[in-house]
Design a protein around this motif. Structure first.
Motif, PDB file in Angstrom:
ATOM      1  N   TYR A 383       0.825  -1.213   0.000  1.00 39.28           N
ATOM      2  CA  TYR A 383       0.000   0.000   0.000  1.00 39.28           C
ATOM      3  C   TYR A 383       0.861   1.265   0.000  1.00 39.28           C
ATOM      4  O   TYR A 383       1.979   1.262   0.548  1.00 39.28           O
ATOM      5  N   PRO A 384       0.352   2.358  -0.575  1.00 46.12           N
ATOM      6  CA  PRO A 384       1.105   3.617  -0.587  1.00 46.12           C
ATOM      7  C   PRO A 384       1.102   4.275   0.791  1.00 46.12           C
ATOM      8  O   PRO A 384       0.240   3.981   1.639  1.00 46.12           O
ATOM      9  N   THR A 385       2.062   5.170   1.028  1.00 47.05           N
ATOM     10  CA  THR A 385       2.092   5.937   2.272  1.00 47.05           C
ATOM     11  C   THR A 385       0.977   6.980   2.269  1.00 47.05           C
ATOM     12  O   THR A 385       0.363   7.272   1.229  1.00 47.05           O
ATOM     13  N   GLU A 386       0.722   7.581   3.432  1.00 44.22           N
ATOM     14  CA  GLU A 386      -0.406   8.505   3.573  1.00 44.22           C
ATOM     15  C   GLU A 386      -0.329   9.678   2.604  1.00 44.22           C
ATOM     16  O   GLU A 386      -1.335  10.093   2.050  1.00 44.22           O
ATOM     17  N   GLU A 387       0.866  10.207   2.367  1.00 43.95           N
ATOM     18  CA  GLU A 387       0.988  11.384   1.505  1.00 43.95           C
ATOM     19  C   GLU A 387       0.850  11.034   0.022  1.00 43.95           C
ATOM     20  O   GLU A 387       0.790  11.925  -0.830  1.00 43.95           O
ATOM     21  N   LEU A 388       0.790   9.737  -0.279  1.00 44.55           N
ATOM     22  CA  LEU A 388       0.634   9.303  -1.682  1.00 44.55           C
ATOM     23  C   LEU A 388      -0.589   8.403  -1.828  1.00 44.55           C
ATOM     24  O   LEU A 388      -0.586   7.447  -2.601  1.00 44.55           O
ATOM     25  N   ASP A 389      -1.638   8.715  -1.089  1.00 38.55           N
ATOM     26  CA  ASP A 389      -2.748   7.778  -0.983  1.00 38.55           C
ATOM     27  C   ASP A 389      -3.854   7.975  -2.008  1.00 38.55           C
ATOM     28  O   ASP A 389      -4.950   7.432  -1.864  1.00 38.55           O
ATOM     29  N   GLU A 390      -3.599   8.739  -3.074  1.00 35.86           N
ATOM     30  CA  GLU A 390      -4.655   8.927  -4.075  1.00 35.86           C
ATOM     31  C   GLU A 390      -4.991   7.614  -4.800  1.00 35.86           C
ATOM     32  O   GLU A 390      -6.080   7.461  -5.355  1.00 35.86           O
ATOM     33  N   SER A 391      -4.069   6.657  -4.791  1.00 37.84           N
ATOM     34  CA  SER A 391      -4.330   5.367  -5.434  1.00 37.84           C
ATOM     35  C   SER A 391      -4.779   4.287  -4.448  1.00 37.84           C
ATOM     36  O   SER A 391      -4.993   3.132  -4.856  1.00 37.84           O
ATOM     37  N   ARG A 392      -4.942   4.648  -3.189  1.00 37.08           N
ATOM     38  CA  ARG A 392      -5.257   3.651  -2.170  1.00 37.08           C
ATOM     39  C   ARG A 392      -6.552   2.897  -2.461  1.00 37.08           C
ATOM     40  O   ARG A 392      -6.676   1.699  -2.183  1.00 37.08           O
ATOM     41  N   ALA A 393      -7.527   3.588  -3.022  1.00 38.68           N
ATOM     42  CA  ALA A 393      -8.815   2.953  -3.298  1.00 38.68           C
ATOM     43  C   ALA A 393      -8.662   1.726  -4.189  1.00 38.68           C
ATOM     44  O   ALA A 393      -9.360   0.718  -4.025  1.00 38.68           O
ATOM     45  N   SER A 394      -7.739   1.786  -5.135  1.00 43.35           N
ATOM     46  CA  SER A 394      -7.522   0.643  -6.030  1.00 43.35           C
ATOM     47  C   SER A 394      -6.956  -0.554  -5.270  1.00 43.35           C
ATOM     48  O   SER A 394      -7.341  -1.707  -5.520  1.00 43.35           O
ATOM     49  N   TYR A 395      -6.039  -0.287  -4.341  1.00 42.12           N
ATOM     50  CA  TYR A 395      -5.494  -1.364  -3.516  1.00 42.12           C
ATOM     51  C   TYR A 395      -6.598  -1.992  -2.655  1.00 42.12           C
ATOM     52  O   TYR A 395      -6.697  -3.222  -2.547  1.00 42.12           O
ATOM     53  N   VAL A 396      -7.415  -1.129  -2.054  1.00 43.19           N
ATOM     54  CA  VAL A 396      -8.502  -1.623  -1.209  1.00 43.19           C
ATOM     55  C   VAL A 396      -9.477  -2.456  -2.035  1.00 43.19           C
ATOM     56  O   VAL A 396      -9.929  -3.529  -1.599  1.00 43.19           O
ATOM     57  N   ASN A 397      -9.804  -1.998  -3.233  1.00 46.91           N
ATOM     58  CA  ASN A 397     -10.721  -2.749  -4.097  1.00 46.91           C
ATOM     59  C   ASN A 397     -10.194  -4.146  -4.399  1.00 46.91           C
ATOM     60  O   ASN A 397     -10.941  -5.134  -4.374  1.00 46.91           O
ATOM     61  N   ASP A 398      -8.894  -4.244  -4.673  1.00 48.27           N
ATOM     62  CA  ASP A 398      -8.321  -5.560  -4.965  1.00 48.27           C
ATOM     63  C   ASP A 398      -8.277  -6.445  -3.722  1.00 48.27           C
ATOM     64  O   ASP A 398      -8.469  -7.667  -3.814  1.00 48.27           O
TER      65      ASP A 398
END
Length: 534
Positions: A383-398
């Motif tokens: 997962y990305p760090t907090e300051e780079l979390d714009e893509s986090r939703a994709s990780y969560v979806n997977d």
């Protein structure tokens, strides 16, 4: 353990009232108890202070409203022994003896420890020279320092002789669900084996971790381990003192003799106990066992969104005996229709970035692979760090697509990061709630899975056959008798050690070979007057 002491141990572990006796350290216990959410009564004892931790002090133990179920004792050695004797006379349940200066300091301390044990009677005593007990299930903190840890209503119980290491375990950023932490110290009265026997009876405990420096009673350890197996609770061991220096340090630390390391390894293997080499592997293995289920075999489905991670997963898995079997032809055809043209239907499967984070595309792909006869599944995600979390939703979806696929297949699963810190606390919490192990570090993940598979196989084998117990040697006299070779081998066989087939005859009475024997053969003379190899 006597029935009286067992009942007192239960009082100590889940007390209606706690007495804390001492000064600053006792006050820390009062504060930690409140922070833990302890719901019972808390009674400080200190003749020189009016309050302690926000509670009014009693001048002595005799002034308490009644005999306490649990006591945290943090006063000098000699007064501690006297206080234990008075508590026994009052009918107290059990004591955590934080006080040090006993057997670990040498001969003088050993005498004091004997006096302490005599003063206890049938009370339960943890220590001395220990941090104490953290009971996350019932919110009891007999512990003199700030501590971490979380409990979702189930988890691992960790027993260690080292107080500081126990504290370190509570502070780890691994999201290991914790049920109990016990710092055993010198084990003057209660041993690691006693704690295992007691903890096995709690259904919320899904695994037991033991950091051990030495085992004093091999037969008691075997009994406790067999009971844990009967309750389907795996034991994971981290042993210190395997080196020559480490062995010396354990003696000065808690007065334990670490013993020959290869003997411990043989015992652990025999009992189906998982042995690990370091603290991170210890925590990750306990986490997998506490959150997920034991795989029924070694066939693993792997999912990644990177060719490099797929190769890494396959390489590490092969070294640890995991079988990333390739999908069948029908599954390959279906995957080919679901995947982008740049992806190859294989296992581990790199499902590629064009469908990354799109549930309507990943869920069918994940389900198609995972249902193809696998025993467990792993998906690799960093997962990305907090300051780079714009893509986090994709990780969560997977992650959620993986959870759905694993549940549909009815097999255990793990979400694994390559780098240990690349799985944030929010997703770890979510996965644990779903029964999916959030594994931090691909190497520790593979090790945990392979050892869980080994344990499941070993447990099955033990339960399917008559399990020979350790041979109990009894010393009937001071006279040493030499056994002949036949007697020695029969003793080994009765203890479960395989020996070559044999037949015993006298003189020339043998006319033909017994059915169990065939050439080539060795002929040996047997007599107590002939020691082996004479």
């Amino acid at each position: 353990m006597t029935p009286e002491r067992k009942a007192n141990l239960q009082r100590l572990f889940n007390p209606k009232h706690i007495a804390v006796i001492g000064g600053t350290d006792a006050e820390a216990v009062a504060v930690e108890s409140q922070r833990m959410g302890y719901r019972g009564q808390l009674w400080p004892v200190n003749p020189k202070r009016k309050t302690l931790g926000g509670h009014e002090c009693f001048p002595s133990a005799e002034d308490l409203p009644e005999a306490p179920d649990a006591v945290f004792l943090a006063i000098p050695r000699e007064p501690a022994i006297e206080t234990v004797d008075r508590l026994r006379q009052m009918g107290a349940g059990g004591i955590v003896c934080y006080t040090a200066g006993f057997k670990e300091v040498g001969e003088q301390g050993a005498g004091a420890e004997d006096a302490l044990m005599n003063a206890c009677g049938e009370m339960a005593l943890v220590g001395p020279n220990c941090y104490g007990i953290l009971n996350y299930l019932d919110r009891v903190a007999l512990w003199p320092f700030a501590h971490g840890g979380n409990c979702p209503g189930f988890g691992a119980a960790i027993i260690t002789q080292s107080g500081m290491l126990a504290s370190d375990f509570t502070m780890s950023q691994r999201s290991l669900p914790l049920a109990f932490i016990i710092s055993a110290g010198n084990q003057a009265l209660l041993s690691i084996e006693d704690y295992i026997l007691h903890l096995c009876e709690r259904e919320e405990i899904r695994s037991i971790g033991v950091h051990v420096e030495g085992i004093r009673d091999w037969y008691a350890f075997e009994e406790a381990s067999v009971k844990a197996m009967d309750h389907d609770i795996p034991i994971v061991v981290l042993k210190s003192g395997s080196s020559s220096i480490g062995s010396e340090l354990t003696l000065t630390h808690t007065g334990s003799i670490s013993g020959a390391d290869h003997i411990y390894s043989a015992l652990f293997e025999r009992l189906g106990i998982i042995r690990v080499d370091n603290a991170s592997e210890f925590l990750e293995t306990l986490k997998y066992l506490s959150v997920s289920r034991l795989p029924k075999g070694n066939r693993v489905a792997g999912l990644t969104c990177s060719g490099g991670e797929a190769a890494m997963l396959a390489d590490m898995g092969e070294k640890e005996g995991l079988d990333f079997k390739q999908p069948g032809e029908t599954t390959k055809e279906t995957l080919a229709s679901l995947l982008p043209h740049t992806a190859t239907a294989s296992n581990p499967l790199d499902y590629t970035t064009p469908i990354w984070g799109i549930p309507e595309k990943t869920v069918p792909v994940f389900k198609c692979l995972i249902k193809d006869g696998y025993d467990m599944a792993i998906i690799v995600q960093d997962y990305p760090t907090e300051e780079l979390d714009e893509s986090r939703a994709s990780y969560v979806n997977d992650s959620r697509a993986f959870v759905a696929a694993v549940k549909a297949a009815g097999i255990p699963g793990a979400v694994c990061s390559v780098i240990p810190e690349n799985l944030d606390s929010d997703i770890r919490k979510e996965l644990i709630a779903e029964g999916i192990a959030p594994m931090q570090g691909i190497h520790d993940c593979i090790n945990a899975v392979s050892k869980a598979i080994w344990h499941a196989e070993r447990r099955k084998k033990i339960k399917q056959s008559e399990f020979p117990r350790l041979y109990r040697f009894t010393k009937s006299s001071n006279c040493i008798t030499i056994l002949n070779e036949l007697e020695g081998k029969q003793m080994l066989s009765n203890s479960g050690v395989p020996i070559p087939p044999y037949s015993s005859v006298k003189g020339l009475e043998i006319k033909q070979l017994p059915n169990q024997l065939s050439f080539p053969l060795v002929a040996k003379m047997i007599s107590r007057d002939l020691s082996h190899k004479t």
